[in-house]
Motif scaffolding. Structure first.
Motif, PDB file in Angstrom:
ATOM      1  N   VAL A 286       5.027   7.836  -5.701  1.00  0.00           N
ATOM      2  CA  VAL A 286       4.540   9.022  -4.997  1.00  0.00           C
ATOM      3  C   VAL A 286       3.616   8.576  -3.870  1.00  0.00           C
ATOM      4  O   VAL A 286       2.995   7.518  -3.927  1.00  0.00           O
ATOM      5  N   GLN A 287       3.535   9.418  -2.868  1.00  0.00           N
ATOM      6  CA  GLN A 287       2.712   9.168  -1.676  1.00  0.00           C
ATOM      7  C   GLN A 287       1.507  10.099  -1.748  1.00  0.00           C
ATOM      8  O   GLN A 287       1.670  11.306  -1.917  1.00  0.00           O
ATOM      9  N   GLU A 288       0.307   9.539  -1.629  1.00  0.00           N
ATOM     10  CA  GLU A 288      -0.918  10.329  -1.672  1.00  0.00           C
ATOM     11  C   GLU A 288      -1.879   9.874  -0.575  1.00  0.00           C
ATOM     12  O   GLU A 288      -1.682   8.816   0.025  1.00  0.00           O
ATOM     13  N   TYR A 289      -2.918  10.686  -0.360  1.00  0.00           N
ATOM     14  CA  TYR A 289      -3.940  10.376   0.640  1.00  0.00           C
ATOM     15  C   TYR A 289      -5.336  10.528   0.028  1.00  0.00           C
ATOM     16  O   TYR A 289      -6.152  11.301   0.516  1.00  0.00           O
ATOM     17  N   PRO A 290      -5.659   9.748  -1.033  1.00  0.00           N
ATOM     18  CA  PRO A 290      -6.955   9.918  -1.700  1.00  0.00           C
ATOM     19  C   PRO A 290      -8.141   9.462  -0.859  1.00  0.00           C
ATOM     20  O   PRO A 290      -9.272   9.855  -1.135  1.00  0.00           O
ATOM     21  N   PHE A 291      -7.887   8.646   0.158  1.00  0.00           N
ATOM     22  CA  PHE A 291      -8.962   8.138   1.007  1.00  0.00           C
ATOM     23  C   PHE A 291      -9.023   8.865   2.349  1.00  0.00           C
ATOM     24  O   PHE A 291      -9.674   8.412   3.278  1.00  0.00           O
ATOM     25  N   GLY A 292      -8.297   9.984   2.453  1.00  0.00           N
ATOM     26  CA  GLY A 292      -8.259  10.735   3.694  1.00  0.00           C
ATOM     27  C   GLY A 292      -6.971  10.479   4.448  1.00  0.00           C
ATOM     28  O   GLY A 292      -6.107   9.716   4.006  1.00  0.00           O
ATOM     29  N   PRO A 293      -6.831  11.113   5.614  1.00  0.00           N
ATOM     30  CA  PRO A 293      -5.566  11.065   6.350  1.00  0.00           C
ATOM     31  C   PRO A 293      -5.247   9.727   7.017  1.00  0.00           C
ATOM     32  O   PRO A 293      -4.153   9.546   7.533  1.00  0.00           O
ATOM     33  N   ASP A 294      -6.166   8.790   6.977  1.00  0.00           N
ATOM     34  CA  ASP A 294      -5.959   7.511   7.673  1.00  0.00           C
ATOM     35  C   ASP A 294      -5.336   6.417   6.815  1.00  0.00           C
ATOM     36  O   ASP A 294      -5.133   5.298   7.294  1.00  0.00           O
ATOM     37  N   ALA A 295      -5.047   6.722   5.541  1.00  0.00           N
ATOM     38  CA  ALA A 295      -4.474   5.698   4.662  1.00  0.00           C
ATOM     39  C   ALA A 295      -3.477   6.327   3.696  1.00  0.00           C
ATOM     40  O   ALA A 295      -3.840   7.182   2.896  1.00  0.00           O
ATOM     41  N   THR A 296      -2.232   5.893   3.792  1.00  0.00           N
ATOM     42  CA  THR A 296      -1.194   6.317   2.861  1.00  0.00           C
ATOM     43  C   THR A 296      -1.260   5.419   1.639  1.00  0.00           C
ATOM     44  O   THR A 296      -1.206   4.193   1.764  1.00  0.00           O
ATOM     45  N   VAL A 297      -1.389   6.020   0.467  1.00  0.00           N
ATOM     46  CA  VAL A 297      -1.444   5.270  -0.783  1.00  0.00           C
ATOM     47  C   VAL A 297      -0.177   5.564  -1.570  1.00  0.00           C
ATOM     48  O   VAL A 297       0.183   6.718  -1.779  1.00  0.00           O
ATOM     49  N   MET A 298       0.495   4.507  -1.979  1.00  0.00           N
ATOM     50  CA  MET A 298       1.690   4.627  -2.790  1.00  0.00           C
ATOM     51  C   MET A 298       1.306   4.316  -4.229  1.00  0.00           C
ATOM     52  O   MET A 298       0.699   3.278  -4.491  1.00  0.00           O
ATOM     53  N   LYS A 299       1.678   5.226  -5.146  1.00  0.00           N
ATOM     54  CA  LYS A 299       1.308   5.063  -6.548  1.00  0.00           C
ATOM     55  C   LYS A 299       2.524   5.196  -7.448  1.00  0.00           C
ATOM     56  O   LYS A 299       3.492   5.869  -7.102  1.00  0.00           O
ATOM     57  N   VAL A 300       2.402   4.587  -8.618  1.00  0.00           N
ATOM     58  CA  VAL A 300       3.353   4.798  -9.705  1.00  0.00           C
ATOM     59  C   VAL A 300       2.503   4.999 -10.960  1.00  0.00           C
ATOM     60  O   VAL A 300       1.567   4.232 -11.206  1.00  0.00           O
ATOM     61  N   GLY A 301       2.795   6.053 -11.698  1.00  0.00           N
ATOM     62  CA  GLY A 301       2.024   6.330 -12.909  1.00  0.00           C
ATOM     63  C   GLY A 301       0.551   6.527 -12.644  1.00  0.00           C
ATOM     64  O   GLY A 301      -0.281   6.221 -13.480  1.00  0.00           O
ATOM     65  N   GLY A 302       0.210   7.010 -11.456  1.00  0.00           N
ATOM     66  CA  GLY A 302      -1.186   7.250 -11.097  1.00  0.00           C
ATOM     67  C   GLY A 302      -1.945   6.026 -10.620  1.00  0.00           C
ATOM     68  O   GLY A 302      -3.128   6.107 -10.319  1.00  0.00           O
ATOM     69  N   LYS A 303      -1.270   4.872 -10.537  1.00  0.00           N
ATOM     70  CA  LYS A 303      -1.924   3.638 -10.100  1.00  0.00           C
ATOM     71  C   LYS A 303      -1.351   3.169  -8.767  1.00  0.00           C
ATOM     72  O   LYS A 303      -0.144   3.188  -8.550  1.00  0.00           O
ATOM     73  N   MET A 304      -2.234   2.700  -7.908  1.00  0.00           N
ATOM     74  CA  MET A 304      -1.843   2.265  -6.573  1.00  0.00           C
ATOM     75  C   MET A 304      -1.097   0.939  -6.606  1.00  0.00           C
ATOM     76  O   MET A 304      -1.518  -0.003  -7.264  1.00  0.00           O
ATOM     77  N   PHE A 305       0.034   0.888  -5.872  1.00  0.00           N
ATOM     78  CA  PHE A 305       0.729  -0.398  -5.697  1.00  0.00           C
ATOM     79  C   PHE A 305       0.843  -0.781  -4.225  1.00  0.00           C
ATOM     80  O   PHE A 305       1.186  -1.921  -3.919  1.00  0.00           O
ATOM     81  N   ALA A 306       0.541   0.143  -3.311  1.00  0.00           N
ATOM     82  CA  ALA A 306       0.556  -0.174  -1.879  1.00  0.00           C
ATOM     83  C   ALA A 306      -0.388   0.751  -1.133  1.00  0.00           C
ATOM     84  O   ALA A 306      -0.553   1.913  -1.499  1.00  0.00           O
ATOM     85  N   LEU A 307      -0.993   0.206  -0.087  1.00  0.00           N
ATOM     86  CA  LEU A 307      -1.851   0.981   0.799  1.00  0.00           C
ATOM     87  C   LEU A 307      -1.418   0.670   2.224  1.00  0.00           C
ATOM     88  O   LEU A 307      -1.351  -0.505   2.607  1.00  0.00           O
ATOM     89  N   ILE A 308      -1.094   1.716   2.963  1.00  0.00           N
ATOM     90  CA  ILE A 308      -0.603   1.544   4.330  1.00  0.00           C
ATOM     91  C   ILE A 308      -1.516   2.337   5.266  1.00  0.00           C
ATOM     92  O   ILE A 308      -1.484   3.572   5.262  1.00  0.00           O
ATOM     93  N   PRO A 309      -2.346   1.653   6.051  1.00  0.00           N
ATOM     94  CA  PRO A 309      -3.176   2.374   7.017  1.00  0.00           C
ATOM     95  C   PRO A 309      -2.292   3.106   8.023  1.00  0.00           C
ATOM     96  O   PRO A 309      -1.270   2.576   8.465  1.00  0.00           O
ATOM     97  N   VAL A 310      -2.672   4.326   8.355  1.00  0.00           N
ATOM     98  CA  VAL A 310      -1.909   5.129   9.309  1.00  0.00           C
ATOM     99  C   VAL A 310      -2.359   4.735  10.712  1.00  0.00           C
ATOM    100  O   VAL A 310      -3.505   4.954  11.088  1.00  0.00           O
ATOM    101  N   SER A 311      -1.431   4.145  11.473  1.00  0.00           N
ATOM    102  CA  SER A 311      -1.787   3.724  12.829  1.00  0.00           C
ATOM    103  C   SER A 311      -1.447   4.801  13.851  1.00  0.00           C
ATOM    104  O   SER A 311      -1.947   4.776  14.965  1.00  0.00           O
ATOM    105  N   GLY A 312      -0.564   5.731  13.474  1.00  0.00           N
ATOM    106  CA  GLY A 312      -0.168   6.786  14.402  1.00  0.00           C
ATOM    107  C   GLY A 312       0.461   6.227  15.663  1.00  0.00           C
ATOM    108  O   GLY A 312       0.315   6.795  16.740  1.00  0.00           O
ATOM    109  N   GLY A 313       1.146   5.093  15.526  1.00  0.00           N
ATOM    110  CA  GLY A 313       1.762   4.464  16.689  1.00  0.00           C
ATOM    111  C   GLY A 313       0.793   3.614  17.491  1.00  0.00           C
ATOM    112  O   GLY A 313       1.163   2.992  18.468  1.00  0.00           O
TER     113      GLY A 313
END
Length: 126
Positions: A18-45
Motif C-alpha cells: 500500500v502507498q501512504e503519506y505518513p510524513f506528509g505530501p513530500d514522501a511516498t511510503v510503501m508498506k506491507v502489513g503496516g510496515k515500511m519497505f520503501a520510502l520515495i521522496p516526491v520530487s515533483g519532476g
C-alpha cells in the motif's frame, strides 16, 4: 534513468503493498502489513529521484562499496537502510531486485497471521 512512477508502480505490484503519506505530501511510503519497505521522496519532476530500501546489513555495506549511487539510508537507520539515487548508473532491474529484497525482509518480519492474511488476498504478483 527511471521515474518515481516506475518505482511506485513496481512497489505496488508486490502483494499487499500500500502507498501512504505518513510524513506528509513530500514522501511516498510503501508498506506491507503496516510496515515500511520503501520510502520515495516526491520530487515533483524537480531534483533527483531516489528510493530508500531496507537491506540486510552485510548486503547493504557491500552495495555501498560497489555503487556510488547506493548510500546509507537518508534519515533512516543506516545499518538497515540504503538510499539509492537514480543517477542512471544502475539499471531499473537492479533497483527492482533491491525492492524485492526490502519487501521480502519486511514481509518475513510480519506475524504468521499477517503473512497468511496478505497471501490470501486476491491481487498482487508476489
Amino acid at each position: 534513468m527511471y521515474s518515481e512512477a516506475e518505482l511506485i508502480n513496481y512497489c505496488l505490484s508486490k502483494k499487499g503493498a500500500v502507498q501512504e503519506y505518513p510524513f506528509g505530501p513530500d514522501a511516498t511510503v510503501m508498506k506491507v502489513g503496516g510496515k515500511m519497505f520503501a520510502l520515495i521522496p516526491v520530487s515533483g519532476g524537480q531534483g533527483q529521484v531516489s528510493i530508500s530500501l531496507k537491506c540486510d546489513p552485510l548486503i547493504a555495506a557491500n552495495l555501498r562499496e560497489q555503487h556510488a549511487c547506493v548510500q546509507p539510508g537518508y534519515h533512516l537507520n543506516k545499518t538497515h537502510w540504503n538510499t539509492v539515487i537514480a543517477d542512471g548508473s544502475l539499471e531499473l532491474s537492479d533497483v527492482q531486485m533491491m525492492i524485492d529484497h526490502s519487501y521480502d525482509l519486511v514481509f518475513a518480519s510480519l506475524t504468521k497471521a499477517a503473512r497468511e492474511a496478505i497471501s490470501l488476498r486476491i491481487g498482487g504478483n508476489s
